[in-house]
Write a protein that holds these residues in place. Structure first.
Motif, PDB file in Angstrom:
ATOM      1  N   ASP A 287      -0.691   6.427   3.161  1.00  0.00           N
ATOM      2  CA  ASP A 287       0.641   6.140   3.094  1.00  0.00           C
ATOM      3  C   ASP A 287       0.860   4.721   3.588  1.00  0.00           C
ATOM      4  O   ASP A 287       1.603   4.275   2.909  1.00  0.00           O
ATOM      5  N   MET A 288       0.296   4.215   4.558  1.00  0.00           N
ATOM      6  CA  MET A 288       0.321   3.211   5.048  1.00  0.00           C
ATOM      7  C   MET A 288      -0.117   2.147   4.057  1.00  0.00           C
ATOM      8  O   MET A 288       0.466   1.217   3.847  1.00  0.00           O
ATOM      9  N   VAL A 289      -1.088   2.210   3.509  1.00  0.00           N
ATOM     10  CA  VAL A 289      -1.850   1.298   2.227  1.00  0.00           C
ATOM     11  C   VAL A 289      -0.778   1.098   1.052  1.00  0.00           C
ATOM     12  O   VAL A 289      -0.314   0.335   0.381  1.00  0.00           O
ATOM     13  N   ASN A 290      -0.161   2.548   0.650  1.00  0.00           N
ATOM     14  CA  ASN A 290       0.698   2.644  -0.413  1.00  0.00           C
ATOM     15  C   ASN A 290       1.929   1.761  -0.349  1.00  0.00           C
ATOM     16  O   ASN A 290       2.292   0.862  -1.181  1.00  0.00           O
ATOM     17  N   VAL A 291       2.423   1.851   0.863  1.00  0.00           N
ATOM     18  CA  VAL A 291       3.708   0.967   1.192  1.00  0.00           C
ATOM     19  C   VAL A 291       3.452  -0.707   1.010  1.00  0.00           C
ATOM     20  O   VAL A 291       4.622  -1.331   0.713  1.00  0.00           O
ATOM     21  N   LEU A 292       2.195  -0.967   1.184  1.00  0.00           N
ATOM     22  CA  LEU A 292       2.037  -2.500   0.989  1.00  0.00           C
ATOM     23  C   LEU A 292       1.921  -2.768  -0.332  1.00  0.00           C
ATOM     24  O   LEU A 292       1.960  -3.947  -0.700  1.00  0.00           O
ATOM     25  N   PHE A 293       1.978  -1.816  -1.263  1.00  0.00           N
ATOM     26  CA  PHE A 293       1.870  -2.201  -2.735  1.00  0.00           C
ATOM     27  C   PHE A 293       3.293  -1.655  -3.527  1.00  0.00           C
ATOM     28  O   PHE A 293       3.342  -1.422  -4.530  1.00  0.00           O
ATOM     29  N   LYS A 294       4.440  -1.782  -2.711  1.00  0.00           N
ATOM     30  CA  LYS A 294       5.722  -1.763  -3.479  1.00  0.00           C
ATOM     31  C   LYS A 294       6.298  -2.892  -4.121  1.00  0.00           C
ATOM     32  O   LYS A 294       6.293  -4.058  -3.524  1.00  0.00           O
ATOM     33  N   ARG A 295       6.125  -2.662  -5.436  1.00  0.00           N
ATOM     34  CA  ARG A 295       6.246  -3.898  -6.421  1.00  0.00           C
ATOM     35  C   ARG A 295       7.142  -3.497  -7.690  1.00  0.00           C
ATOM     36  O   ARG A 295       6.964  -1.998  -7.907  1.00  0.00           O
ATOM     37  N   LYS A 296       7.799  -4.119  -8.448  1.00  0.00           N
ATOM     38  CA  LYS A 296       8.292  -3.925  -9.852  1.00  0.00           C
ATOM     39  C   LYS A 296       7.787  -2.986 -10.749  1.00  0.00           C
ATOM     40  O   LYS A 296       8.056  -1.925 -11.226  1.00  0.00           O
TER      41      LYS A 296
END
Length: 148
Positions: A95-104
């Motif tokens: 989940d920590m890694v997932n948040v790093l890839f918040k993009r359009k």
């Protein structure tokens, strides 16, 4: 050109356990004419891994040696195909890694497999467990916001 939607599943490892079994059943039942599943793990697989089960059903698995290596692999996947991508994480570190890839062009999804406020204090002690539970809930809410 491949028009299938890439779904990158993030999980710590493919060690035989409940969350990994859930992930297996998810990818096993995906419509492969629509979705292209990819799994990225963040530590080398051990003897108790079921990576072969995933490979037997033709799932691409990148078993990375660390979170940093996993992040680099996800960047590579994202750069390979800048079209819409789904990142689906399972667990606090993914989940920590997932948040790093918040993009359009990225849809971020998280599946929680436990009750953090019960499980983390039991596992890590009251103070550290409650901090981790709060962090995990924050990360979970961050993933949910990207679905709006």
């Amino acid at each position: 050109m491949n028009n299938r939607i890439k779904i990158v599943y993030l999980i710590r490892s493919l060690k035989r356990c409940g969350p990994v079994n859930v992930l297996f059943h998810i990818v096993e039942n995906l419509n492969r004419s629509i979705f292209d599943p990819i799994i990225v793990t963040f530590k080398p697989e051990g003897l108790d891994s079921i990576i072969c089960d995933f490979q037997d059903i033709d799932i691409k698995v990148y078993s990375e040696r660390s979170m940093i290596a996993g992040i680099k692999k996800i960047r590579m996947i994202l750069n390979d195909d800048p079209q819409k991508l789904i990142i689906h994480s399972h667990g606090i570190l993914p989940d920590m890694v997932n948040v790093l890839f918040k993009r359009k062009n990225v849809v971020n999804i998280s599946t929680i497999h436990n009750n953090p406020f019960e499980d983390y204090p039991m596992t890590f002690g009251k103070c550290k467990g409650n901090l981790l539970a709060r962090l995990h809930c924050f990360l979970f809410r961050s993933c949910l916001k990207s679905l709006k």
